[in-house]
Design a protein around this motif. Structure first.
Motif, PDB file in Angstrom:
ATOM      1  N   ASP A 113       0.851  -1.197   0.000  1.00 45.40           N
ATOM      2  CA  ASP A 113       0.000   0.000   0.000  1.00 45.40           C
ATOM      3  C   ASP A 113       0.888   1.248   0.000  1.00 45.40           C
ATOM      4  O   ASP A 113       0.685   2.178  -0.798  1.00 45.40           O
ATOM      5  CB  ASP A 113      -0.909  -0.027   1.249  1.00 45.40           C
ATOM      6  CG  ASP A 113      -2.131   0.885   1.124  1.00 45.40           C
ATOM      7  OD1 ASP A 113      -2.235   1.633   0.134  1.00 45.40           O
ATOM      8  OD2 ASP A 113      -2.984   0.843   2.036  1.00 45.40           O
ATOM      9  N   GLY A 114       1.912   1.243   0.845  1.00 44.43           N
ATOM     10  CA  GLY A 114       2.845   2.369   0.912  1.00 44.43           C
ATOM     11  C   GLY A 114       3.674   2.498  -0.357  1.00 44.43           C
ATOM     12  O   GLY A 114       3.825   3.587  -0.911  1.00 44.43           O
ATOM     13  N   ARG A 129      -2.918   3.668   4.133  1.00 43.82           N
ATOM     14  CA  ARG A 129      -1.731   2.796   4.170  1.00 43.82           C
ATOM     15  C   ARG A 129      -1.893   1.629   5.135  1.00 43.82           C
ATOM     16  O   ARG A 129      -0.944   1.198   5.781  1.00 43.82           O
ATOM     17  CB  ARG A 129      -0.462   3.603   4.497  1.00 43.82           C
ATOM     18  CG  ARG A 129      -0.204   4.670   3.433  1.00 43.82           C
ATOM     19  CD  ARG A 129       1.138   5.323   3.603  1.00 43.82           C
ATOM     20  NE  ARG A 129       1.323   6.345   2.573  1.00 43.82           N
ATOM     21  CZ  ARG A 129       2.463   6.578   1.942  1.00 43.82           C
ATOM     22  NH1 ARG A 129       3.536   5.891   2.265  1.00 43.82           N
ATOM     23  NH2 ARG A 129       2.540   7.503   1.024  1.00 43.82           N
TER      24      ARG A 129
END
Ligand code: IMP
Ligand code: MG
Length: 429
Positions: A113-114, A129
């Motif tokens: 996600d990051g 995130r």
């Protein structure tokens, strides 16, 4: 008996947690239908002040069974922490059940996600995130791991080996980040499985048994309509359907079983994350709302962007949700303002638009057309009956409901349970 869905009418953070907490006393079951620990509900009651991310707000009512539905993505570390913190503070969590079909958020989801957000550069979404998007991607790609897998160590280890091998290649070869350890993750998740096993069941028969016994069921939506991947401000959206139809798929109830849908709306608008927001106030009024309303994310602590009520978006949200009524929250935050504005259309080029454009590049060019109403400039926090509200506050609330196209059923004037005016109880309607 009734099945009532409570959903967010804006970009999330409308105060669904408080409304669900309030209505839970009428329900035998409260079920979370979608999202994950990107959601954050603040609940304030006689037991204290709670920041909830996964456990349904109905947990505070001892009569109530709570379900985390199949549509939810669960980060087991976060869930266990939440269970522990509730237990420590005297809340009984033995009535919490998690669907064995719910997908797991894995450490590689959070990491990706990051990494994905960084790679998007100026077009980043501003996700929480928490691994939400990557976990839902795996669900539809059919490579996800589920609660049913978590409680079977052999199956879990075999599936994890395949999944992690693929993810580690993505992490190292595409993003140039170090790989994640299989053994560490396996052992950590084995421990999670042992802890969560007593709560993991097939929740579908539970719901249908309650239904045939004529019990009240409350479906707790997460996020808000404008974060819906189909109808929201795509791509600045989340990855699960936060609308009432999503509640059906998120727990295993057909649409014919939902009796009423309540949309929760703030008396103004906020959003966290990126994307166009025509009524955003970047001035003192915006700061006043942010400070007075303590508009900082429950999950990430990010300051929320604040603006006037956008009736174009609100009406659209009511349509796609099939709302019967609205719960209007945080009216008290506007107490000191001399004038209030409501966006009723957009100016776009030489024309007027009354719907949400599909393209955010177009939406970013929309200028709000406002209707103004006088404020009431007095405190409403202690008021308990609608007719005792200042006439200007009554007119403002009713005007919003009229523009949205749904009845006003609840008005909230503060975080505490008693700071609520119930015009019509959805379980008695
Ligand atoms: P994600 O759900 O973490 O992927 O984030 C996608 C977008 O949805 C971002 O703009 C988030 O800020 C927003 N979002 C996700 N969950 C919530 C919520 O519970 N409240 C408000 N915004 C949310
Ligand atoms: Mg929230």
């Amino acid at each position: 008996m009734a099945v009532v869905a409570v959903v967010g009418g804006q970009w999330g953070d409308e105060g669904k947690g408080k409304i669900v907490d309030l209505l839970a006393e009428h329900a035998s079951i409260v079920a979370r239908c979608g999202g994950g620990n990107n959601a954050g509900h603040t609940v304030i009651n006689d037991k204290g002040h709670f920041s909830m991310h996964l456990v349904p707000s109905g947990i505070f009512d001892p009569q109530c069974t709570c379900i985390i539905g199949n549509g939810v993505v669960v980060d087991p570390a976060v869930l266990i922490e939440e269970i522990d913190s509730l237990t420590e503070r005297g809340v009984d969590v033995s009535r919490l059940f998690i669907s064995n079909r719910a997908h797991l958020i894995m450490p590689y989801h959070t990491l990706l996600d990051g990494l994905e957000e960084e790679a998007r550069g100026a077009r980043s979404i501003g996700t929480t995130r928490r691994g939400i998007g990557p976990a839902y991607s795996d669900k539809v790609a059919r490579t996800g791991l589920r609660m049913a897998d978590l409680i079977d160590e052999q199956v879990f280890a075999a599936k994890l080996a395949v999944a992690l091998d693929q993810k580690n290649r993505l992490i190292t070869l595409v993003y140039g980040a170090p790989p994640l350890s299989f053994e560490e993750m396996r052992d950590q998740y084995f421990a999670f499985g042992k802890r969560l096993k007593p709560h993991v069941v097939d929740t579908v028969p539970m719901l249908h048994a309650a239904l045939s016994e004529g019990k009240n069921i409350l479906l707790e939506g997460a996020q808000g309509a404008l974060l819906d991947p189909d109808f929201g401000t795509y791509p600045y959206v989340t990855s699960s359907a936060p609308i009432s139809s999503g509640c059906c798929g998120g727990v295993g109830l057909g649409p014919t079983r939902i009796d009423r849908a309540i949309g929760v709306y703030k008396a103004y608008t906020t959003r966290v994350g990126a994307g166009p927001f025509p009524t955003e106030l970047k001035d003192e009024t915006g700061s006043l709302i942010r400070e007075r309303g303590q508009e900082f994310g429950t999950t990430t602590g990010r300051p929320r962007r604040c603006g006037w009520f956008d009736a174009v978006l609100a009406r659209y949200a009511a349509q796609i949700n099939g709302l019967d009524s609205i719960a209007l929250t945080r009216l008290d935050i506007l107490d000191s303002l001399p004038t209030l504005k409501i966006c009723t259309a957009y100016r776009w080029g030489n024309g007027i638009v009354e719907t949400l454009p599909a393209s955010m590049d177009d939406f970013g060019c929309c200028e709000p057309v406002y209707e103004e109403m006088p404020g009431w400039q007095s405190s409403t926090a202690g008021i308990r009956r609608f007719e005792d509200l200042p006439p200007a506050a009554q007119r403002y609330a009713l005007r919003l409901a009229e523009l949205v196209g749904a009845r006003l059923s609840i008005v909230s004037l503060g975080a505490a349970r008693e700071q609520t005016i119930i015009l019509q109880n959805p379980f008695e309607a």
